[in-house]
Write a protein that holds these residues in place. Structure first.
Motif, short mmCIF file in Angstrom:
data_model
loop_
_atom_site.label_atom_id
_atom_site.label_comp_id
_atom_site.label_asym_id
_atom_site.label_seq_id
_atom_site.Cartn_x
_atom_site.Cartn_y
_atom_site.Cartn_z
N LYS A 1 0.84 -1.20 0.00
CA LYS A 1 0.00 0.00 0.00
C LYS A 1 0.88 1.26 0.00
O LYS A 1 0.55 2.25 -0.68
N SER A 2 1.97 1.25 0.72
CA SER A 2 2.89 2.39 0.74
C SER A 2 3.44 2.68 -0.65
O SER A 2 3.55 3.83 -1.08
N ILE A 3 3.79 1.62 -1.36
CA ILE A 3 4.32 1.78 -2.72
C ILE A 3 3.26 2.39 -3.63
O ILE A 3 3.54 3.28 -4.44
N GLU A 4 2.02 1.93 -3.48
CA GLU A 4 0.92 2.47 -4.29
C GLU A 4 0.69 3.95 -3.99
O GLU A 4 0.51 4.76 -4.90
N LEU A 5 0.69 4.29 -2.70
CA LEU A 5 0.47 5.68 -2.32
C LEU A 5 1.63 6.57 -2.76
O LEU A 5 1.42 7.71 -3.21
N LYS A 6 2.82 6.06 -2.65
CA LYS A 6 4.02 6.80 -3.08
C LYS A 6 3.95 7.08 -4.57
O LYS A 6 4.26 8.19 -5.03
N ALA A 7 3.52 6.09 -5.34
CA ALA A 7 3.40 6.26 -6.79
C ALA A 7 2.28 7.24 -7.13
O ALA A 7 2.36 7.99 -8.11
N ASN A 8 1.23 7.25 -6.30
CA ASN A 8 0.11 8.15 -6.53
C ASN A 8 0.52 9.61 -6.40
O ASN A 8 0.02 10.48 -7.11
N ILE A 9 1.46 9.87 -5.50
CA ILE A 9 1.94 11.24 -5.32
C ILE A 9 2.90 11.63 -6.43
O ILE A 9 2.74 12.64 -7.10
N GLY A 10 3.90 10.76 -6.65
CA GLY A 10 4.83 10.97 -7.76
C GLY A 10 5.40 12.37 -7.82
O GLY A 10 5.66 13.01 -6.81
#
Length: 216
Positions: free
Chosen positions: A8-17
């Motif tokens: 989930k952290s990876i997904e959220l990190k990618a969402n911010i970009g």
């Protein structure tokens, strides 16, 4: 947190970009467009000429000697036909400018950032900013929960997860703040220019306001 939390952290990190880069570019274009319209001499000269032509055509009527006009009235110039119906006021105005003040024909070039900014929505940017702030808050909670658990790797060392996530959160927070400051500046400048042109009650967002000039 475990594997699911990491994912989930990876997904959220990618969402911010790197969203802030484009956001700041758009906001800077909007600010530049507002500056072009408020401080550009060609815009002032053109509006003054349009007012003079309008007063000349309305001479002898109650509309003559007007001290100003609503910005959205510019779009009506195209619809004002000549008596024979073969042309319109816009064509006449352009022909008059080409003879009296040809420098004003470069107006589209002088307001190039106005055209760029006409596609940007302050409300849309606010929604994106709010969503990014929520994403950061979720990342912070995942990081906090992870620290409160066992975050040693199989070799007994400190997990790299924290070394990656925490600096990213700090950096993303700064990016969010920079966009937030720029967004507030853009909103304030937009309100100021509406008041400057006397149209503070006619436009709800920059898209509508800028579109008058780009469509014209």
């Amino acid at each position: 947190v475990g594997l699911a939390g990491r994912r989930k952290s990876i997904e959220l990190k990618a969402n911010i970009g790197d969203w802030h880069i484009e956001a700041l570019e758009q906001l800077n274009a909007l600010l530049s467009g507002l500056d072009e319209l408020k401080n550009g001499n060609s815009v002032k000269d053109f509006l003054g000429l349009a007012l003079a032509v309008g007063n000349f055509l309305n001479s002898g009527t109650y509309k003559a000697n007007a001290s100003g006009f609503r910005i959205d009235s510019l779009l009506k110039i195209r619809d004002m036909k000549t008596t024979d119906g073969k042309s319109n006021l816009l064509v006449y105005l352009i022909e008059f400018i080409s003879r009296a003040n040809p420098e004003l024909l470069s107006l589209p070039i002088d307001i190039k950032d106005t055209s760029r900014a006409s596609n940007m929505s302050l409300d849309g940017m606010t929604e994106i900013l709010t969503e990014k702030k929520r994403t950061i808050s979720r990342l912070e909670k995942l990081s906090k929960d992870y620290k409160e658990g066992n975050y040693e790797d199989l070799n007994g060392g400190i997990d790299k997860y924290i070394e990656i996530i925490d600096p990213f959160i700090e950096s993303a927070r700064k990016h969010i703040e920079s966009v937030e400051v720029k967004l507030l500046e853009a909103s304030e400048n937009f309100s100021e220019i509406l008041n400057y042109f006397g149209d503070d009650g006619n436009f709800k967002n920059p898209q509508e306001f800028f579109s008058v000039f780009t469509d014209f």
